[in-house]
Design a protein around this motif. Structure first.
Motif, PDB file in Angstrom:
ATOM      1  N   TRP A   1      -3.700   4.504   0.172  1.00  0.00           N
ATOM      2  CA  TRP A   1      -4.539   3.314   0.764  1.00  0.00           C
ATOM      3  C   TRP A   1      -3.809   2.207   1.343  1.00  0.00           C
ATOM      4  O   TRP A   1      -4.074   1.612   2.209  1.00  0.00           O
ATOM      5  CB  TRP A   1      -5.166   2.604  -0.520  1.00  0.00           C
ATOM      6  N   LEU A   2      -2.690   1.794   0.986  1.00  0.00           N
ATOM      7  CA  LEU A   2      -1.661   1.093   1.561  1.00  0.00           C
ATOM      8  C   LEU A   2      -1.392   1.368   2.918  1.00  0.00           C
ATOM      9  O   LEU A   2      -1.396   0.416   4.045  1.00  0.00           O
ATOM     10  CB  LEU A   2      -0.336   0.714   0.789  1.00  0.00           C
ATOM     11  N   LEU A   3      -0.736   2.468   3.429  1.00  0.00           N
ATOM     12  CA  LEU A   3      -0.291   2.629   4.503  1.00  0.00           C
ATOM     13  C   LEU A   3      -1.390   2.767   5.765  1.00  0.00           C
ATOM     14  O   LEU A   3      -1.227   2.055   6.598  1.00  0.00           O
ATOM     15  CB  LEU A   3       0.383   4.001   4.502  1.00  0.00           C
ATOM     16  N   PRO A   4      -2.632   3.348   5.673  1.00  0.00           N
ATOM     17  CA  PRO A   4      -3.634   3.011   6.394  1.00  0.00           C
ATOM     18  C   PRO A   4      -3.951   1.642   6.654  1.00  0.00           C
ATOM     19  O   PRO A   4      -4.220   1.291   7.767  1.00  0.00           O
ATOM     20  CB  PRO A   4      -4.681   3.970   5.879  1.00  0.00           C
ATOM     21  N   ALA A   5      -4.152   0.925   5.547  1.00  0.00           N
ATOM     22  CA  ALA A   5      -4.335  -0.688   5.596  1.00  0.00           C
ATOM     23  C   ALA A   5      -3.262  -1.265   6.571  1.00  0.00           C
ATOM     24  O   ALA A   5      -3.406  -2.222   7.575  1.00  0.00           O
ATOM     25  CB  ALA A   5      -4.578  -1.265   4.355  1.00  0.00           C
ATOM     26  N   ALA A   6      -1.940  -0.906   6.431  1.00  0.00           N
ATOM     27  CA  ALA A   6      -0.801  -1.655   6.792  1.00  0.00           C
ATOM     28  C   ALA A   6      -0.787  -1.258   8.479  1.00  0.00           C
ATOM     29  O   ALA A   6      -0.472  -2.142   9.295  1.00  0.00           O
ATOM     30  CB  ALA A   6       0.610  -0.947   6.277  1.00  0.00           C
ATOM     31  N   VAL A   7      -1.137   0.023   8.732  1.00  0.00           N
ATOM     32  CA  VAL A   7      -0.963   0.345  10.132  1.00  0.00           C
ATOM     33  C   VAL A   7      -2.214  -0.270  11.045  1.00  0.00           C
ATOM     34  O   VAL A   7      -1.918  -0.838  12.140  1.00  0.00           O
ATOM     35  CB  VAL A   7      -1.087   1.713  10.452  1.00  0.00           C
ATOM     36  N   ARG A   8      -3.254  -0.669  10.340  1.00  0.00           N
ATOM     37  CA  ARG A   8      -4.328  -1.339  11.079  1.00  0.00           C
ATOM     38  C   ARG A   8      -4.072  -2.773  11.022  1.00  0.00           C
ATOM     39  O   ARG A   8      -4.603  -3.586  12.036  1.00  0.00           O
ATOM     40  CB  ARG A   8      -5.836  -1.060  10.396  1.00  0.00           C
ATOM     41  N   ALA A   9      -3.384  -3.498  10.104  1.00  0.00           N
ATOM     42  CA  ALA A   9      -3.005  -4.715  10.247  1.00  0.00           C
ATOM     43  C   ALA A   9      -1.869  -5.255  11.155  1.00  0.00           C
ATOM     44  O   ALA A   9      -1.805  -6.259  11.379  1.00  0.00           O
ATOM     45  CB  ALA A   9      -2.419  -5.057   8.607  1.00  0.00           C
ATOM     46  N   LEU A  10      -1.193  -4.118  11.536  1.00  0.00           N
ATOM     47  CA  LEU A  10      -0.126  -4.502  12.446  1.00  0.00           C
ATOM     48  C   LEU A  10      -0.877  -4.467  14.052  1.00  0.00           C
ATOM     49  O   LEU A  10      -1.505  -3.796  14.424  1.00  0.00           O
ATOM     50  CB  LEU A  10       1.022  -3.185  12.517  1.00  0.00           C
ATOM     51  N   ARG A  11       0.070  -5.045  14.672  1.00  0.00           N
ATOM     52  CA  ARG A  11      -0.323  -5.328  16.335  1.00  0.00           C
ATOM     53  C   ARG A  11       0.195  -4.051  16.807  1.00  0.00           C
ATOM     54  O   ARG A  11       0.945  -3.357  16.290  1.00  0.00           O
ATOM     55  CB  ARG A  11       0.146  -6.453  16.872  1.00  0.00           C
ATOM     56  N   PRO A  12      -0.263  -3.563  18.116  1.00  0.00           N
ATOM     57  CA  PRO A  12       0.321  -2.390  18.665  1.00  0.00           C
ATOM     58  C   PRO A  12       1.751  -2.563  18.831  1.00  0.00           C
ATOM     59  O   PRO A  12       2.087  -3.491  19.235  1.00  0.00           O
ATOM     60  CB  PRO A  12      -0.569  -2.296  20.057  1.00  0.00           C
ATOM     61  N   GLY A  13       2.655  -1.558  18.570  1.00  0.00           N
ATOM     62  CA  GLY A  13       3.902  -1.771  18.538  1.00  0.00           C
ATOM     63  C   GLY A  13       4.533  -2.355  17.365  1.00  0.00           C
ATOM     64  O   GLY A  13       5.874  -2.245  17.460  1.00  0.00           O
ATOM     65  N   GLY A  14       3.755  -2.558  16.311  1.00  0.00           N
ATOM     66  CA  GLY A  14       4.082  -3.377  14.986  1.00  0.00           C
ATOM     67  C   GLY A  14       5.088  -2.638  14.495  1.00  0.00           C
ATOM     68  O   GLY A  14       4.929  -1.353  14.331  1.00  0.00           O
ATOM     69  N   LEU A  15       5.912  -2.901  13.543  1.00  0.00           N
ATOM     70  CA  LEU A  15       7.038  -2.187  12.697  1.00  0.00           C
ATOM     71  C   LEU A  15       6.673  -2.352  11.329  1.00  0.00           C
ATOM     72  O   LEU A  15       6.604  -3.675  10.913  1.00  0.00           O
ATOM     73  CB  LEU A  15       8.418  -2.881  13.049  1.00  0.00           C
ATOM     74  N   LEU A  16       6.955  -1.429  10.648  1.00  0.00           N
ATOM     75  CA  LEU A  16       6.711  -1.188   9.200  1.00  0.00           C
ATOM     76  C   LEU A  16       8.265  -1.005   8.967  1.00  0.00           C
ATOM     77  O   LEU A  16       8.680   0.020   9.502  1.00  0.00           O
ATOM     78  CB  LEU A  16       5.688  -0.051   8.605  1.00  0.00           C
ATOM     79  N   ALA A  17       8.903  -1.766   7.938  1.00  0.00           N
ATOM     80  CA  ALA A  17      10.177  -1.553   7.300  1.00  0.00           C
ATOM     81  C   ALA A  17       9.988  -1.833   5.842  1.00  0.00           C
ATOM     82  O   ALA A  17       9.784  -3.007   5.426  1.00  0.00           O
ATOM     83  CB  ALA A  17      11.275  -2.613   8.294  1.00  0.00           C
ATOM     84  N   ALA A  18      10.508  -0.925   5.089  1.00  0.00           N
ATOM     85  CA  ALA A  18      10.269  -1.059   3.543  1.00  0.00           C
ATOM     86  C   ALA A  18      11.192   0.047   3.022  1.00  0.00           C
ATOM     87  O   ALA A  18      11.711   0.978   3.370  1.00  0.00           O
ATOM     88  CB  ALA A  18       8.898  -0.549   3.000  1.00  0.00           C
ATOM     89  N   SER A  19      11.800  -0.676   2.224  1.00  0.00           N
ATOM     90  CA  SER A  19      12.808   0.010   1.194  1.00  0.00           C
ATOM     91  C   SER A  19      12.077   0.578  -0.265  1.00  0.00           C
ATOM     92  O   SER A  19      11.134   0.144  -0.529  1.00  0.00           O
ATOM     93  CB  SER A  19      13.946  -0.938   0.772  1.00  0.00           C
ATOM     94  N   ALA A  20      12.298   1.739  -0.702  1.00  0.00           N
ATOM     95  CA  ALA A  20      11.685   2.528  -1.602  1.00  0.00           C
ATOM     96  C   ALA A  20      12.705   2.967  -2.394  1.00  0.00           C
ATOM     97  O   ALA A  20      14.045   3.130  -2.271  1.00  0.00           O
ATOM     98  CB  ALA A  20      11.015   3.383  -1.167  1.00  0.00           C
ATOM     99  N   PRO A  21      12.581   3.149  -3.940  1.00  0.00           N
ATOM    100  CA  PRO A  21      13.452   3.591  -4.799  1.00  0.00           C
ATOM    101  C   PRO A  21      13.704   4.979  -4.663  1.00  0.00           C
ATOM    102  O   PRO A  21      12.788   5.876  -3.992  1.00  0.00           O
ATOM    103  CB  PRO A  21      12.811   3.555  -6.286  1.00  0.00           C
ATOM    104  N   GLY A  22      14.883   5.549  -4.905  1.00  0.00           N
ATOM    105  CA  GLY A  22      15.510   6.895  -4.458  1.00  0.00           C
ATOM    106  C   GLY A  22      15.082   7.835  -5.645  1.00  0.00           C
ATOM    107  O   GLY A  22      14.939   8.864  -5.689  1.00  0.00           O
ATOM    108  N   HIS A  23      15.012   7.158  -6.734  1.00  0.00           N
ATOM    109  CA  HIS A  23      14.490   7.978  -8.077  1.00  0.00           C
ATOM    110  C   HIS A  23      14.218   6.879  -9.009  1.00  0.00           C
ATOM    111  O   HIS A  23      14.128   5.650  -8.930  1.00  0.00           O
ATOM    112  CB  HIS A  23      15.581   8.695  -8.516  1.00  0.00           C
ATOM    113  N   TYR A  24      13.313   7.543 -10.023  1.00  0.00           N
ATOM    114  CA  TYR A  24      12.705   6.670 -11.030  1.00  0.00           C
ATOM    115  C   TYR A  24      13.813   5.843 -11.824  1.00  0.00           C
ATOM    116  O   TYR A  24      14.904   6.517 -12.065  1.00  0.00           O
ATOM    117  CB  TYR A  24      11.760   7.349 -12.035  1.00  0.00           C
ATOM    118  N   PRO A  25      13.553   4.873 -12.649  1.00  0.00           N
ATOM    119  CA  PRO A  25      14.520   4.049 -13.104  1.00  0.00           C
ATOM    120  C   PRO A  25      15.021   4.847 -14.336  1.00  0.00           C
ATOM    121  O   PRO A  25      16.363   4.507 -14.521  1.00  0.00           O
ATOM    122  CB  PRO A  25      13.554   2.915 -13.875  1.00  0.00           C
ATOM    123  N   GLY A  26      14.347   5.692 -14.851  1.00  0.00           N
ATOM    124  CA  GLY A  26      14.937   6.443 -16.084  1.00  0.00           C
ATOM    125  C   GLY A  26      15.933   7.668 -15.427  1.00  0.00           C
ATOM    126  O   GLY A  26      16.724   8.253 -16.417  1.00  0.00           O
TER     127      GLY A  26
END
Length: 131
Positions: free
Chosen positions: A33-58
């Protein structure tokens, strides 16, 4: 502002040059849900830059399927709770970004700043809305 990320992005098409998140909405919101909304919210050429966890906290590894896990958390009052997290392997993120319409997708992996049992690499997702 206090708003649901997907709702806010959907209400502001073509409004942003950059979507930036440091361990935020991409791992707490269903990326289908998030990524399609993000691409539409960006202007043409807009950048998505996001950090994510490499594994679960446990310590459990990142998932190979687009499925959330209930992870331990605490309420502001200190009570035990759980929250949904999407911790995904890089190939899964790449596929989701592509399916959402992003181009020039890249993922860099940064090692943990401090070694330890809970330390994890940090994937940095980058992608562009097509021009």
């Amino acid at each position: 502002m206090h708003a649901d990320a997907v709702d806010h992005l959907a209400e502001h098409p073509g409004s942003y040059d950059v979507f930036h998140s440091a361990f935020g909405s991409p791992d707490f919101t269903d990326p289908r849900w998030l990524l399609p909304a993000a691409v539409r919210a960006l202007r043409p050429g807009g950048l998505l830059a996001a950090s994510a966890p490499g594994h679960y906290p446990g310590g459990a590894p990142a998932g190979v399927d687009v499925q959330h896990a209930e992870t331990p958390a605490r309420t502001p009052a200190g009570d035990a709770a759980t929250m949904r997290r999407w911790v995904l392997q890089e190939t899964v993120w790449t596929k989701l970004l592509d399916e959402a319409g992003f181009t020039r997708i890249s993922i860099d992996r940064f090692p943990p700043a401090v070694p330890g049992a809970r330390a994890a690499d940090t994937p940095l997702l980058r992608a562009r809305r097509p021009s």
